[in-house]
Design an enzyme around this catalytic site. Sequence first.
Site, PDB file in Angstrom:
ATOM      1  N   TYR A 280       0.848  -1.197   0.000  1.00 47.83           N
ATOM      2  CA  TYR A 280       0.000   0.000   0.000  1.00 47.83           C
ATOM      3  C   TYR A 280       0.882   1.245   0.000  1.00 47.83           C
ATOM      4  O   TYR A 280       1.527   1.556   0.996  1.00 47.83           O
ATOM      5  CB  TYR A 280      -0.903  -0.010   1.241  1.00 47.83           C
ATOM      6  CG  TYR A 280      -2.067   0.923   1.109  1.00 47.83           C
ATOM      7  CD1 TYR A 280      -3.275   0.465   0.609  1.00 47.83           C
ATOM      8  CD2 TYR A 280      -1.967   2.264   1.451  1.00 47.83           C
ATOM      9  CE1 TYR A 280      -4.340   1.326   0.446  1.00 47.83           C
ATOM     10  CE2 TYR A 280      -3.030   3.122   1.289  1.00 47.83           C
ATOM     11  CZ  TYR A 280      -4.213   2.649   0.792  1.00 47.83           C
ATOM     12  OH  TYR A 280      -5.277   3.506   0.626  1.00 47.83           O
ATOM     13  N   TYR A 330      -5.053   5.039  -8.030  1.00 47.76           N
ATOM     14  CA  TYR A 330      -5.369   5.118  -6.607  1.00 47.76           C
ATOM     15  C   TYR A 330      -6.643   4.337  -6.322  1.00 47.76           C
ATOM     16  O   TYR A 330      -7.718   4.900  -6.169  1.00 47.76           O
ATOM     17  CB  TYR A 330      -5.506   6.581  -6.193  1.00 47.76           C
ATOM     18  CG  TYR A 330      -5.729   6.782  -4.720  1.00 47.76           C
ATOM     19  CD1 TYR A 330      -4.861   6.256  -3.787  1.00 47.76           C
ATOM     20  CD2 TYR A 330      -6.825   7.509  -4.264  1.00 47.76           C
ATOM     21  CE1 TYR A 330      -5.073   6.440  -2.435  1.00 47.76           C
ATOM     22  CE2 TYR A 330      -7.044   7.704  -2.905  1.00 47.76           C
ATOM     23  CZ  TYR A 330      -6.167   7.174  -1.999  1.00 47.76           C
ATOM     24  OH  TYR A 330      -6.382   7.356  -0.674  1.00 47.76           O
TER      25      TYR A 330
END
Lengths: 376, 133
Positions: A280, A330
């Site tokens: 992440y 994203y």
Amino acid sequence: MYDLNELKDKIAVIGVGNTKYGNFPEIDDYGLAAHAFRNAVNDCGIDKNKVDGLLVSRIPYYARMGEVLGINPRWTITLPGHGRMSGMGIIEAAAAIASGQCDYAALLYANIGRSRRVNYGGDESPGTWDPWGFTSPGAAHAMAFRRHMEMYGTTTRQLAEVSVSIRYHACLNPDAVMRNPITIEDHESARFITAPLRLLDYCLINDGAVCLILTSKERAKDFAKPPVLISGWGAQDTYSPSSIANFDMDFWYPAISAAGKQAYEMAGVTHKDVDALMCYDNFSPTVLFSLEGLGFCGQGESGAFVEDGALSLGGRLPVNTDGGHLSNSYMQGWALNVEAVRQLRGECGARQIPDCEVVQYVQSTPCTRSIIYTRG
Amino acid sequence: MTYNKPLPRLDTLNKPFWAAAKEGKLLLQHCPSCGDTRFPPGPVCPKCLAGDQDWIEASGKGTLESWIDMHRAYWDGFKDDLPYRVCLVRLEEGPVVVSNLTDKTENLRMGAPVKVMFDAVSEDLTLPKFSLV
């Protein structure tokens, strides 16, 4: 009751799908999610009416989503639009399938932050420290990275390696938003957003949607593609200080270590077996913190670890082969899990890792999660 | 000129903190049962769950844990201040708080001793900020 480790290799990902990534003001959350769902359905060849589990994240209303897709599941769950929800959602869906609450779970995430001009700071996300002008997840990560620089001598040139390697991967991914190569010098001369972090340390904000379809290992045999197994997972939350959002004084090191240990133990592997890490990368420092927590290097040694392109394809540990949040899209962790599946299927073309057998996902956040995927 | 930066969101718990700041005092919520201290305040003590929490005055001394320079204004009121400095301070009493560091120097280090000062930014609002000792 199960011992968690008994769920090793019991759940499989059978279908993955995503939309294009970019700026799509003409389509809403449901539209994006529906396209991702259709792509995932086509990917595995499931009859969509068999889907009896629905998980939605960053999508306003689960029931409208079900109506749009024409499904009436027997298991539904809504998660907020926080990035940390991807790892949590996949684990929840796996547990729901394992316990018989559903047989085929569709997990849907849609983000229209680009066309809605979302800022992730200021009055959009009110907090205790607004009067002092402290706002945004990026500022919290800058605060953490400054500590890392002070404590361990980590440099911004080392941090640049993260953005450069991940951009290199995006250049190999035809679907990625950012496809022009960058250098360490480009990183160092980019404008500051929150010093010590610069523009190229920040993730993108774009529209798009992702869908994963999960079922049991037994049922997974009936579908078009070889199943990818969920071999292990681990979890650890860190809720103080939540008033300083997205921040931990210890870089989430204790939580990442605990979640990683649990995931490795369940999957029966170690970090040495990991062929690629899907990490992440909301901000580039998170990758450094994750490498340390998972034990790929010692605490404080991530700066040296990432030097000389170590995170690039062909390097010591390929990270975010799709271009991650920094350069692909994203999708708040969801697309990274899709990339893990595609790598294990061998579908990644120019960015394919040879003989890829073990891929690990990690989100180092107040809700730290790690998932280990293997070939079925 | 009207003050155009974000104001504290006053609630039933945090009013004493902001009233004291106007008087030049830095308060921490305190647990009479176990001695835990914190800011922002909570409805119960997170250590022992005692309900009746009171306040103590902090010494105002602390150490610099981290700092950043904001080069983007998420509120228009900060545009003329860019870049402005935000710091993380560990108070002598234990809690870690976010504030502004008034010093502009690049010569900072983690662990540097700092002390609170009170900046009356408007007639109604005083912000506790920190300076290098």
